[in-house]
Design a protein around this motif. Structure first.
Motif, mmCIF file in Angstrom:
data_model
loop_
_atom_site.group_PDB
_atom_site.id
_atom_site.type_symbol
_atom_site.label_atom_id
_atom_site.label_comp_id
_atom_site.label_asym_id
_atom_site.label_seq_id
_atom_site.Cartn_x
_atom_site.Cartn_y
_atom_site.Cartn_z
ATOM 1 N N MET A 94 0.859 -1.167 0.000
ATOM 2 C CA MET A 94 0.000 0.000 0.000
ATOM 3 C C MET A 94 0.907 1.232 0.000
ATOM 4 S SD MET A 94 -3.192 0.816 2.584
ATOM 5 C CE MET A 94 -2.314 0.939 4.105
ATOM 6 N N LEU A 95 0.641 2.153 -0.913
ATOM 7 C CA LEU A 95 1.407 3.393 -0.997
ATOM 8 C C LEU A 95 0.618 4.551 -0.407
ATOM 9 C CD1 LEU A 95 2.896 3.105 -4.596
ATOM 10 C CD2 LEU A 95 4.045 2.679 -2.425
ATOM 11 N N ILE A 96 1.289 5.365 0.389
ATOM 12 C CA ILE A 96 0.668 6.541 0.990
ATOM 13 C C ILE A 96 1.242 7.776 0.289
ATOM 14 C CG2 ILE A 96 0.478 7.919 3.100
ATOM 15 C CD1 ILE A 96 0.468 5.292 4.657
ATOM 16 N N PRO A 97 0.379 8.637 -0.271
ATOM 17 C CA PRO A 97 0.851 9.826 -0.994
ATOM 18 C C PRO A 97 1.254 10.945 -0.023
ATOM 19 C CG PRO A 97 -1.530 9.771 -1.034
ATOM 20 C CD PRO A 97 -1.078 8.521 -0.327
ATOM 21 N N HIS A 98 2.490 10.906 0.428
ATOM 22 C CA HIS A 98 2.991 11.916 1.364
ATOM 23 C C HIS A 98 2.965 13.274 0.670
ATOM 24 C CE1 HIS A 98 5.589 14.057 4.119
ATOM 25 N NE2 HIS A 98 5.599 13.008 4.927
ATOM 26 N N PRO A 99 2.388 14.298 1.306
ATOM 27 C CA PRO A 99 2.246 15.598 0.641
ATOM 28 C C PRO A 99 3.570 16.301 0.341
ATOM 29 C CG PRO A 99 1.327 15.674 2.863
ATOM 30 C CD PRO A 99 1.747 14.273 2.608
ATOM 31 N N ILE A 100 4.645 15.912 1.007
ATOM 32 C CA ILE A 100 5.949 16.542 0.760
ATOM 33 C C ILE A 100 6.880 15.603 -0.005
ATOM 34 C CG2 ILE A 100 8.034 17.481 1.861
ATOM 35 C CD1 ILE A 100 6.214 18.328 4.204
#
Length: 96
Positions: free
Chosen positions: A1-7
């Motif tokens: 599962m990939l989490i779209p880190h805002p930075i």
């Protein structure tokens, strides 16, 4: 599962620790008359939703930031992520 880190962009979920429901950002005021009841609810009462849910995740193996991740708990699809600090500040400004 990939989490779209805002930075940092997409990061593997294994880099993160899951804390729980985003409502943990709304810590009760300890000087209110109902503080004991409020803290009991804050610490022990949890929802277990099926569907879209906002959660707190800590980027332990990265920049050590806290994120609010919107995720479908049935499919595990990640719908978005934002810095928890930004979410907390926006709530404070709006009076929530």
């Amino acid at each position: 599962m990939l989490i779209p880190h805002p930075i940092l962009g997409s990061r593997d979920a294994q880099e993160f620790l899951y804390l729980g429901d985003v409502r943990l950002l709304d810590r009760p005021d300890p000087i209110r008359p109902d503080a004991e009841y409020s803290f009991c609810d804050y610490v022990f009462v949890r929802e277990n939703p099926a569907g879209v849910h906002r959660e707190l995740w800590f980027h332990e193996q990265g920049d050590r930031s806290w994120l609010v991740v919107t995720r479908n708990t049935v499919t595990h699809e990640i719908l978005g992520a934002e810095l928890a600090r930004d979410v907390a500040l926006a709530r404070k400004r709006s009076g929530q």
